[in-house]
Design a protein around this motif. Structure first.
Motif, PDB file in Angstrom:
ATOM      1  N   ILE A   4       0.824  -1.215   0.000  1.00  0.00           N
ATOM      2  CA  ILE A   4       0.000   0.000   0.000  1.00  0.00           C
ATOM      3  C   ILE A   4       0.857   1.262   0.000  1.00  0.00           C
ATOM      4  N   VAL A   5       1.972   1.225   0.710  1.00  0.00           N
ATOM      5  CA  VAL A   5       2.882   2.378   0.747  1.00  0.00           C
ATOM      6  C   VAL A   5       3.552   2.554  -0.616  1.00  0.00           C
ATOM      7  N   SER A   6       3.938   1.455  -1.218  1.00  0.00           N
ATOM      8  CA  SER A   6       4.536   1.514  -2.557  1.00  0.00           C
ATOM      9  C   SER A   6       3.547   2.078  -3.575  1.00  0.00           C
ATOM     10  N   ALA A   7       2.315   1.627  -3.496  1.00  0.00           N
ATOM     11  CA  ALA A   7       1.283   2.109  -4.416  1.00  0.00           C
ATOM     12  C   ALA A   7       1.035   3.603  -4.221  1.00  0.00           C
ATOM     13  N   ALA A   8       0.959   4.037  -2.974  1.00  0.00           N
ATOM     14  CA  ALA A   8       0.739   5.459  -2.694  1.00  0.00           C
ATOM     15  C   ALA A   8       1.892   6.302  -3.235  1.00  0.00           C
ATOM     16  N   SER A   9       3.102   5.797  -3.112  1.00  0.00           N
ATOM     17  CA  SER A   9       4.269   6.514  -3.623  1.00  0.00           C
ATOM     18  C   SER A   9       4.202   6.663  -5.141  1.00  0.00           C
ATOM     19  N   ILE A  10       3.815   5.616  -5.815  1.00  0.00           N
ATOM     20  CA  ILE A  10       3.701   5.662  -7.278  1.00  0.00           C
ATOM     21  C   ILE A  10       2.608   6.639  -7.701  1.00  0.00           C
ATOM     22  N   ILE A  11       1.481   6.595  -7.029  1.00  0.00           N
ATOM     23  CA  ILE A  11       0.379   7.510  -7.347  1.00  0.00           C
ATOM     24  C   ILE A  11       0.802   8.960  -7.124  1.00  0.00           C
ATOM     25  N   ALA A  12       1.497   9.226  -6.031  1.00  0.00           N
ATOM     26  CA  ALA A  12       1.971  10.584  -5.749  1.00  0.00           C
ATOM     27  C   ALA A  12       2.937  11.056  -6.829  1.00  0.00           C
ATOM     28  N   LYS A  13       3.836  10.192  -7.272  1.00  0.00           N
ATOM     29  CA  LYS A  13       4.816  10.551  -8.305  1.00  0.00           C
ATOM     30  C   LYS A  13       4.109  10.844  -9.630  1.00  0.00           C
ATOM     31  N   VAL A  14       3.148  10.030  -9.998  1.00  0.00           N
ATOM     32  CA  VAL A  14       2.409  10.244 -11.244  1.00  0.00           C
ATOM     33  C   VAL A  14       1.653  11.572 -11.180  1.00  0.00           C
ATOM     34  N   ASN A  15       1.003  11.851 -10.064  1.00  0.00           N
ATOM     35  CA  ASN A  15       0.272  13.118  -9.914  1.00  0.00           C
ATOM     36  C   ASN A  15       1.214  14.312  -9.948  1.00  0.00           C
ATOM     37  N   ARG A  16       2.373  14.185  -9.309  1.00  0.00           N
ATOM     38  CA  ARG A  16       3.363  15.260  -9.322  1.00  0.00           C
ATOM     39  C   ARG A  16       3.829  15.524 -10.754  1.00  0.00           C
ATOM     40  N   ASP A  17       4.141  14.456 -11.486  1.00  0.00           N
ATOM     41  CA  ASP A  17       4.606  14.600 -12.862  1.00  0.00           C
ATOM     42  C   ASP A  17       3.549  15.285 -13.734  1.00  0.00           C
ATOM     43  N   LYS A  18       2.280  14.966 -13.519  1.00  0.00           N
ATOM     44  CA  LYS A  18       1.204  15.621 -14.267  1.00  0.00           C
ATOM     45  C   LYS A  18       1.124  17.107 -13.925  1.00  0.00           C
ATOM     46  N   ALA A  19       1.270  17.427 -12.651  1.00  0.00           N
ATOM     47  CA  ALA A  19       1.217  18.832 -12.220  1.00  0.00           C
ATOM     48  C   ALA A  19       2.385  19.624 -12.806  1.00  0.00           C
ATOM     49  N   ILE A  20       3.573  19.038 -12.803  1.00  0.00           N
ATOM     50  CA  ILE A  20       4.748  19.710 -13.378  1.00  0.00           C
ATOM     51  C   ILE A  20       4.555  19.899 -14.880  1.00  0.00           C
ATOM     52  N   ALA A  21       4.032  18.898 -15.565  1.00  0.00           N
ATOM     53  CA  ALA A  21       3.786  19.017 -17.011  1.00  0.00           C
ATOM     54  C   ALA A  21       2.815  20.156 -17.300  1.00  0.00           C
ATOM     55  N   LYS A  22       1.797  20.301 -16.479  1.00  0.00           N
ATOM     56  CA  LYS A  22       0.830  21.382 -16.651  1.00  0.00           C
ATOM     57  C   LYS A  22       1.498  22.746 -16.433  1.00  0.00           C
ATOM     58  N   LEU A  23       2.344  22.849 -15.417  1.00  0.00           N
ATOM     59  CA  LEU A  23       3.058  24.106 -15.154  1.00  0.00           C
ATOM     60  C   LEU A  23       4.026  24.443 -16.282  1.00  0.00           C
TER      61      LEU A  23
END
Length: 69
Positions: A4-23
């Motif tokens: 569950i911790v690994s999954a949360a980390s991956i989800i956070a990284k994907v969301n961060r990458d999307k936010a950076i791409a938008k910026l």
């Protein structure tokens, strides 16, 4: 060790990458990581020009703290 911790980390990284791409559509800011010179230069140049830190940049980030001193 904990799936569950690994999954949360991956989800956070994907969301961060999307936010950076938008910026990046509006700003030439690099990866957004503190080790990235392009990111540091973007924040530094923005601060020098506008006398403020961009609203999407963490004020607690060490390079930002150094700039504000």
């Amino acid at each position: 060790r904990f799936v569950i911790v690994s999954a949360a980390s991956i989800i956070a990284k994907v969301n961060r990458d999307k936010a950076i791409a938008k910026l990046r559509k509006k700003h030439d800011l690099g990866s957004g990581y503190p080790s990235d010179k392009k990111t540091i230069n973007f924040v530094s140049d923005y601060f020098a020009d506008k006398k403020e830190i961009p609203s999407f940049v963490r004020k607690s980030w060490k390079p930002v703290q150094d700039m504000l001193k």
